[in-house]
Each structure stands twice: as structure tokens, then as C-alpha cells.
Motif scaffolding. Structure first.
Motif, PDB file in Angstrom:
ATOM      1  N   ARG A   5     -12.338  -3.328 -19.585  1.00 42.38           N
ATOM      2  CA  ARG A   5     -11.503  -4.357 -18.941  1.00 42.38           C
ATOM      3  C   ARG A   5     -11.545  -5.684 -19.698  1.00 42.38           C
ATOM      4  NH1 ARG A   5     -11.869  -8.848 -16.160  1.00 42.38           N
ATOM      5  NH2 ARG A   5     -14.146  -8.822 -16.071  1.00 42.38           N
ATOM      6  N   ASP A   6     -10.402  -6.060 -20.247  1.00 43.06           N
ATOM      7  CA  ASP A   6     -10.196  -7.399 -20.824  1.00 43.06           C
ATOM      8  C   ASP A   6     -11.261  -7.777 -21.846  1.00 43.06           C
ATOM      9  OD1 ASP A   6      -7.893  -7.931 -19.277  1.00 43.06           O
ATOM     10  OD2 ASP A   6      -9.145  -8.463 -17.556  1.00 43.06           O
ATOM     11  N   GLY A   7     -11.957  -6.801 -22.415  1.00 43.98           N
ATOM     12  CA  GLY A   7     -13.013  -7.114 -23.370  1.00 43.98           C
ATOM     13  C   GLY A   7     -14.188  -7.830 -22.752  1.00 43.98           C
ATOM     14  N   GLU A   8     -14.299  -7.784 -21.411  1.00 44.67           N
ATOM     15  CA  GLU A   8     -15.365  -8.509 -20.705  1.00 44.67           C
ATOM     16  C   GLU A   8     -16.415  -7.580 -20.108  1.00 44.67           C
ATOM     17  OE1 GLU A   8     -13.792 -11.199 -17.856  1.00 44.67           O
ATOM     18  OE2 GLU A   8     -12.554 -12.280 -19.310  1.00 44.67           O
ATOM     19  N   GLU A   9     -15.996  -6.415 -19.651  1.00 47.69           N
ATOM     20  CA  GLU A   9     -16.958  -5.454 -19.102  1.00 47.69           C
ATOM     21  C   GLU A   9     -16.478  -4.039 -19.409  1.00 47.69           C
ATOM     22  OE1 GLU A   9     -17.327  -5.466 -14.801  1.00 47.69           O
ATOM     23  OE2 GLU A   9     -15.351  -6.391 -14.609  1.00 47.69           O
ATOM     24  N   LEU A  10     -17.440  -3.137 -19.562  1.00 45.99           N
ATOM     25  CA  LEU A  10     -17.103  -1.782 -19.991  1.00 45.99           C
ATOM     26  C   LEU A  10     -18.017  -0.778 -19.295  1.00 45.99           C
ATOM     27  CD1 LEU A  10     -16.254  -0.757 -23.620  1.00 45.99           C
ATOM     28  CD2 LEU A  10     -17.678   0.720 -22.225  1.00 45.99           C
TER      29      LEU A  10
ATOM     30  N   VAL B  69     -21.806  -8.282 -25.119  1.00 50.06           N
ATOM     31  CA  VAL B  69     -20.786  -8.204 -26.165  1.00 50.06           C
ATOM     32  C   VAL B  69     -21.140  -7.137 -27.205  1.00 50.06           C
ATOM     33  CG1 VAL B  69     -19.656  -9.488 -28.024  1.00 50.06           C
ATOM     34  CG2 VAL B  69     -20.112 -10.610 -25.834  1.00 50.06           C
ATOM     35  N   LYS B  70     -22.400  -7.095 -27.631  1.00 50.07           N
ATOM     36  CA  LYS B  70     -22.796  -6.125 -28.644  1.00 50.07           C
ATOM     37  C   LYS B  70     -22.745  -4.698 -28.114  1.00 50.07           C
ATOM     38  CE  LYS B  70     -25.653  -8.994 -31.673  1.00 50.07           C
ATOM     39  NZ  LYS B  70     -26.978  -9.158 -32.313  1.00 50.07           N
ATOM     40  N   HIS B  71     -23.170  -4.523 -26.878  1.00 47.35           N
ATOM     41  CA  HIS B  71     -23.074  -3.195 -26.270  1.00 47.35           C
ATOM     42  C   HIS B  71     -21.617  -2.725 -26.276  1.00 47.35           C
ATOM     43  CE1 HIS B  71     -26.891  -4.102 -23.649  1.00 47.35           C
ATOM     44  NE2 HIS B  71     -27.169  -3.978 -24.941  1.00 47.35           N
ATOM     45  N   GLN B  72     -20.731  -3.617 -25.843  1.00 50.83           N
ATOM     46  CA  GLN B  72     -19.311  -3.265 -25.744  1.00 50.83           C
ATOM     47  C   GLN B  72     -18.727  -2.945 -27.120  1.00 50.83           C
ATOM     48  OE1 GLN B  72     -16.786  -5.582 -22.925  1.00 50.83           O
ATOM     49  NE2 GLN B  72     -18.626  -6.821 -22.615  1.00 50.83           N
TER      50      GLN B  72
ATOM     51  N   MET C 234     -11.898   3.743 -28.605  1.00 47.52           N
ATOM     52  CA  MET C 234     -10.760   3.849 -29.527  1.00 47.52           C
ATOM     53  C   MET C 234     -10.677   5.246 -30.129  1.00 47.52           C
ATOM     54  SD  MET C 234      -9.169   1.114 -29.309  1.00 47.52           S
ATOM     55  CE  MET C 234      -8.015   1.511 -30.627  1.00 47.52           C
ATOM     56  N   GLU C 235     -11.826   5.855 -30.406  1.00 57.27           N
ATOM     57  CA  GLU C 235     -11.835   7.220 -30.947  1.00 57.27           C
ATOM     58  C   GLU C 235     -11.146   8.181 -29.987  1.00 57.27           C
ATOM     59  OE1 GLU C 235     -13.590  11.190 -30.536  1.00 57.27           O
ATOM     60  OE2 GLU C 235     -14.301   9.453 -29.407  1.00 57.27           O
ATOM     61  N   GLY C 236     -11.456   8.032 -28.688  1.00 56.54           N
ATOM     62  CA  GLY C 236     -10.818   8.891 -27.694  1.00 56.54           C
ATOM     63  C   GLY C 236      -9.326   8.632 -27.596  1.00 56.54           C
ATOM     64  N   TRP C 237      -8.917   7.361 -27.647  1.00 52.48           N
ATOM     65  CA  TRP C 237      -7.498   7.017 -27.514  1.00 52.48           C
ATOM     66  C   TRP C 237      -6.692   7.543 -28.701  1.00 52.48           C
ATOM     67  CZ3 TRP C 237      -4.161   5.805 -23.985  1.00 52.48           C
ATOM     68  CH2 TRP C 237      -2.935   5.231 -24.326  1.00 52.48           C
TER      69      TRP C 237
ATOM     70  N   ARG D 196     -17.005   0.451 -27.667  1.00 56.07           N
ATOM     71  CA  ARG D 196     -15.547   0.370 -27.798  1.00 56.07           C
ATOM     72  C   ARG D 196     -15.045   1.241 -28.952  1.00 56.07           C
ATOM     73  NH1 ARG D 196     -15.126  -4.842 -27.170  1.00 56.07           N
ATOM     74  NH2 ARG D 196     -14.940  -4.617 -24.925  1.00 56.07           N
ATOM     75  N   SER D 197     -15.905   1.504 -29.930  1.00 58.67           N
ATOM     76  CA  SER D 197     -15.508   2.412 -31.014  1.00 58.67           C
ATOM     77  C   SER D 197     -15.294   3.820 -30.468  1.00 58.67           C
ATOM     78  CB  SER D 197     -16.570   2.414 -32.119  1.00 58.67           C
ATOM     79  OG  SER D 197     -17.812   2.911 -31.621  1.00 58.67           O
ATOM     80  N   LEU D 198     -16.106   4.202 -29.463  1.00 56.43           N
ATOM     81  CA  LEU D 198     -15.901   5.504 -28.822  1.00 56.43           C
ATOM     82  C   LEU D 198     -14.639   5.506 -27.972  1.00 56.43           C
ATOM     83  CD1 LEU D 198     -19.580   6.249 -27.707  1.00 56.43           C
ATOM     84  CD2 LEU D 198     -18.349   7.241 -29.638  1.00 56.43           C
TER      85      LEU D 198
END
Length: 293
Positions: free
Chosen positions: A247-252, A272-275, A283-286, A279-281
Motif C-alpha cells: 500500500r502506497d509504499g508505506e506498508e506491506l 523501508v528496507k524490509h519493504q 514485482m516478480e509476481g506481477w 517489493r522485489s518479490l
């Protein structure tokens, strides 16, 4: 005796006389101040006496009121004593009545029945106390286990169970805070019905990936409804291996599906670092998900 000597004597006599007058004047002023102080003191005494008289009058009024109140109470006591006497006579009459005797026997039976119920309830209460003590012992054991596990910090998720319903509930909660963009992944298109997508702001762009079988009427109808919304882009993702919302680059939230049902490894973070890594995973799924024809 010369004139100078006479003048000197007269001056000295005059000074003595003046000194006496000054002494008299000082004494007079002192007496006047004393009289003034005595007058003020007398006035204060008069005020005090007046206050005491008023207080005594008030006390007398209170005493009079209390006397009247006591008299009324005495009258009530006498009336109650008379009433008690009449009641005692009525009770004597009732105790000699056969009907009332049977009523008393009935009441005695009711009392005995109540005592039996009380005995049963007391036994149940004692049993409940024992159960409570057992539960408290179990809770203490669980707290001890939790304390020992909390020392380790690393949670073993091999057999950890987090049901799908809990994950979808959390995704829906996060989705309610969306402002700009979200990416969502669920196992099946029907899972999207639990997310209440129609309640999301129309300004929020939603990218969704999930398993869809267009040959199924239910899937086809739901897909048509979702594609009618301008802010939703949906892709086919057949692996059924994850739940996620970014969500919005704020929570995942990223959940990996395990071998057993409800054995889901769930990661939720705002760091931020966790996300960035997770987030690479996302994008990989998308990128692996296929666009629909």
C-alpha cells in the motif's frame, strides 16, 4: 542683681514652664490614645457580645427544632409499638389457625428445598473454584512457556497456523487506508469478495493478481464486474503461492502459503528496507502474471 541676671532667670523659668506644658500635652495625648483604644476595644466587645447573643438565639432555635423533632419521633415510636402489639396479636391468631399452620409447613418445605439447592450450588461453586485453579495453573504454565520462547526472538513457523480469513481481514484493513496505489495478490478471484473493493476510493489504482478460470460462470461474472471499474487492473496468476498487499509504499504484507492448510508464513512491516526487499518479490509476481485477453 543686674538686668541680665533677671532676664536669664526669667528665660529659664519660661523654659521650665514650657517644658511642663509640653509634658502635660504629651500625657494628654497619651491618655486620649488610651481612651480611643479603650473605646475601640469596647466596640469590639459589644460586637462579640452581639454575635454571641445571635449565636445563642440560633442555638435555642435549633434546640427547639430538635425538641419538636424528638417529640414527633416519640409519637412515631409509640405508634409503631402499638402497631407491633397488634401484629403480635394477629400472629398469635394466625398460629392457632389450621390453614396458617399448613402455610407455615409449606414455607418450611420451601426453605428446606432452598437449602438443598444452596448445598448443590455450593458444591458447584467449589468445583468451579477447582477448575479456576487448574486454569490459572495452565495459564501460568503458558506464560512461562511464552517467556522462554520470547527469549529466543526467532519464531519457528514450520507448523504455525494463520488462517486465510485472518490474512484477508488484515489486507482489507490495510486497503481501507489506501490513497494512491496498491498491489494485491490472492489465491483465487473469489477471495476478492472478502476485500470489499467497491468501498475503496475511486482515486486508488489497484493492481490485482489471482487465479481465474473464465470457463466458470462465477469467475467470469466476477471478472466482468471488476473490469468495469476504471481503477482496477487484474492479471491471471496461477501459482496460488502467496497473499500480499503493498500500500502506497508505506506498508506491506506478504504471506507465503505452506504445505498444510492454514500454514501461512506472514510478514507485515512498515520498515523501508524490509519493504524494498519484499517489493522485489511483489514485482516478480506481477511480471509473471499474464494479462487477460
Amino acid at each position: 542683681m543686674g538686668e541680665d541676671d533677671i532676664s536669664r532667670e526669667l528665660r529659664e523659668e519660661l523654659k521650665k514652664t514650657l517644658k511642663k506644658f509640653e509634658d502635660y500635652d504629651l500625657k494628654l495625648k497619651t491618655k486620649e490614645e488610651l481612651i480611643n483604644n479603650l473605646t475601640i476595644s469596647l466596640n469590639l466587645k459589644d460586637d462579640q457580645i452581639k454575635t454571641m447573643i445571635d449565636s445563642m438565639n440560633l442555638k435555642e432555635q435549633q434546640i427547639d427544632t430538635l425538641s419538636k423533632s424528638l417529640e414527633i419521633k416519640n409519637q412515631k415510636i409509640k405508634a409503631l409499638e402499638t402497631s407491633f402489639g397488634l401484629k403480635e396479636e394477629e400472629l398469635k391468631d394466625l398460629s392457632s389457625s389450621t390453614v396458617k399452620k399448613s402455610l407455615l409447613e409449606e414455607k418450611d418445605e420451601e426453605i428446606e428445598d432452598c437449602q438443598k439447592k444452596l448445598t448443590i450450588l455450593t458444591g458447584e461453586l467449589e468445583k468451579a473454584d477447582e477448575d479456576l485453579e487448574a486454569l490459572e495453573a495452565e495459564n501460568e504454565k503458558l506464560r512461562s512457556n511464552l517467556a522462554s520462547e520470547s527469549d529466543v526472538k526467532i519464531i519457528d513457523s514450520t507448523f504455525r497456523e494463520i488462517p486465510k480469513s485472518d490474512i484477508l481481514k488484515k489486507i482489507r484493513e490495510i486497503l481501507g487506508s489506501a490513497v494512491h496505489n496498491v498491489t494485491i495478490s490472492v489465491l483465487d478471484i473469489n477471495d476478492l469478495q472478502d476485500l470489499h473493493l467497491y468501498e475503496v476510493r475511486s482515486s486508488v489504482n489497484m493492481k490485482i493478481m489471482c487465479k481465474i478460470d473464465p470457463s466458470l460462470e462465477e469467475d467470469a461474472e466476477l471478472l466482468e464486474e471488476l473490469e468495469s471499474l476504471d481503477n482496477i487492473t487484474i492479471r491471471l496468476y496461477e501459482d496460488r503461492d502467496r497473499f500480499l498487499i503493498d500500500r502506497d509504499g508505506e506498508e506491506l504484507l506478504f504471506s507465503i502459503v505452506g504445505e498444510e492448510e492454514n500454514n501461512n508464513l506472514v510478514l507485515y512491516t512498515k520498515d523501508v528496507k524490509h519493504q524494498r526487499l519484499l517489493r522485489s518479490l511483489v514485482m516478480e509476481g506481477w511480471l509473471r502474471a499474464r494479462k487477460l485477453d
